[in-house]
Design a protein around this motif. Structure first.
Motif, mmCIF file in Angstrom:
data_model
loop_
_atom_site.group_PDB
_atom_site.id
_atom_site.type_symbol
_atom_site.label_atom_id
_atom_site.label_comp_id
_atom_site.label_asym_id
_atom_site.label_seq_id
_atom_site.Cartn_x
_atom_site.Cartn_y
_atom_site.Cartn_z
ATOM 1 N N GLY A 44 -70.028 48.024 50.760
ATOM 2 C CA GLY A 44 -69.511 48.941 51.772
ATOM 3 C C GLY A 44 -70.624 49.716 52.464
ATOM 4 O O GLY A 44 -70.606 49.888 53.697
ATOM 5 N N GLN A 46 -73.707 48.657 52.777
ATOM 6 C CA GLN A 46 -74.460 47.713 53.585
ATOM 7 C C GLN A 46 -73.799 47.481 54.944
ATOM 8 O O GLN A 46 -74.487 47.318 55.957
ATOM 9 N N ILE A 47 -72.485 47.466 54.972
ATOM 10 C CA ILE A 47 -71.781 47.332 56.249
ATOM 11 C C ILE A 47 -72.102 48.514 57.152
ATOM 12 O O ILE A 47 -72.343 48.357 58.363
ATOM 13 N N CYS A 50 -75.508 48.330 58.772
ATOM 14 C CA CYS A 50 -75.637 47.344 59.853
ATOM 15 C C CYS A 50 -75.127 47.853 61.196
ATOM 16 O O CYS A 50 -75.260 47.144 62.203
ATOM 17 N N THR A 199 -70.777 38.638 60.555
ATOM 18 C CA THR A 199 -71.349 39.532 59.547
ATOM 19 C C THR A 199 -70.312 39.944 58.520
ATOM 20 O O THR A 199 -70.593 39.963 57.313
ATOM 21 N N PHE A 200 -69.101 40.253 58.967
ATOM 22 C CA PHE A 200 -68.054 40.642 58.027
ATOM 23 C C PHE A 200 -67.647 39.473 57.136
ATOM 24 O O PHE A 200 -67.313 39.676 55.962
ATOM 25 N N PHE A 203 -70.279 39.380 54.402
ATOM 26 C CA PHE A 203 -70.077 40.395 53.370
ATOM 27 C C PHE A 203 -68.862 40.063 52.502
ATOM 28 O O PHE A 203 -68.862 40.326 51.289
#
Length: 338
Positions: A44, A46-47, A50, A199-200, A203
């Motif tokens: 979470g 790391q999101i 970004c 990207t999501f 993750f």
């Protein structure tokens, strides 16, 4: 080196996911419920880290565009990639000491892998992206085999908090392994479309793999977990779906494939960035690979392969650099039509 060809959204997702899977296989810490929760919190975070890179991409701009004509910015990223590559070599060397490799001489095995990485890095990142599809399929097959062999040994009563573990330290431990974040910031400039969605997905896959392996490790190994040097391979050794140890070859193949992909990724990107700083420099792939091996020697001697200080360059490259470009280097206004 010329600018790498554009990547498809699925290729970006798979490259980063496979790189993260290598960290899962090399994890040398006990798997606990605190580690499972800390991993979720870390992803979470790391999101959130970004977000500046997303804003830079939505501004019809990219980090790759800012690397052209400069030296400090591409060299900054290049050095980190070389450092992360050296760390990966140390992880490979450490894990291979507890595995039965078909090549009995560990130094010869490392030389063979380095030679393969040099060859694959000269083919460019698009070739690496195409091969990642097959490697991703093999990884999913490996995880399915692990589940098939271990589901009978799952004991849910082992899902309990450990007195020797801490959620906060688990967050930092997982965040220090997030080598993919600076790579993501770089690769967003080579993506044709859907940067945020890709990207999501990365993750999501990354958390899925971590959750899957951590859950199996906690519920299968139980009290044996503190004695497992590398829990992933300990799980693999006790969760054999066949009467003989035939699945070991599959785990070994995946481990080598992920290592080659990860080192090739770091070598290819660092050689590209080195070319942005010094366009006339030749043999950049070989130079970068040699520096990676040199870093591996230094990291191995100093014992810094699992240090939390890796979080500092990750945050600097993922957050501070994109924010600086957003605030200090705004895009030029479009010329008005007469």
């Amino acid at each position: 080196m010329n600018k790498p060809a554009k990547l498809q959204p699925g290729q970006l997702t798979m490259i980063l996911t496979l790189s993260a899977a290598f960290s899962v296989m090399c994890a040398a810490f006990p798997f606990t419920l605190e580690q499972l929760i800390g991993t979720a919190i870390s992803i979470g975070l790391q999101i959130l880290l970004c977000i500046p890179a997303f804003l830079l991409t939505r501004r019809t701009d990219s980090l790759a565009a800012h690397c052209k004509g400069h030296k400090f910015l591409p060299l900054f990223f290049c050095y980190y990639l070389l450092l992360a590559g050296g760390r990966s070599v140390v992880q490979l060397w450490s894990v291979s000491g507890s595995l039965s490799l078909p090549v009995h001489n560990a130094l010869l095995a490392a030389a063979l892998i380095a030679g393969i990485c040099f060859y694959t890095s000269t083919l460019g990142i698009q070739t690496l992206a195409r091969s990642s599809t097959l490697t991703f399929g093999v990884l999913l097959l490996t995880l399915a085999v692990m589940l098939l062999g271990g589901y009978r040994s799952i004991h849910l009563q082992n899902l309990a908090f450990s007195p020797d573990s801490c959620i906060w330290s688990s967050v930092l431990q997982h965040l220090s392994l997030a080598d993919e974040l600076p790579v993501l910031v770089l690769l967003l400039g080579f993506l044709e479309k859907q940067p945020i969605r890709s990207t999501f997905r990365f993750f999501g896959f990354s958390f899925g793999i971590w959750f899957f392996v951590l859950f199996l490790g906690i519920t299968i190994l139980g009290s044996f977990m503190p004695h497992a040097a590398y829990p992933f391979f300990t799980i693999a050794s006790v969760s054999q779906p066949f009467r003989t140890q035939r699945a070991d070859a599959l785990y070994l193949i995946v481990f080598v494939l992920l290592c080659i992909l990860r080192l090739t990724l770091f070598t290819t990107l660092s050689a590209h960035l080195l070319g942005e700083a010094f366009p006339k420099l030749r043999f950049r792939n070989g130079i970068c690979l040699l520096i990676i091996l040199g870093h591996a020697v230094g990291i191995g001697i100093l014992g810094l392969s699992s240090s939390w200080w890796y979080i500092v360059p990750i945050v600097l490259l993922t957050v501070c650099v994109p924010w600086s470009l957003l605030l200090l280097d705004p895009p030029e206004p479009a010329p008005q039509k007469q």
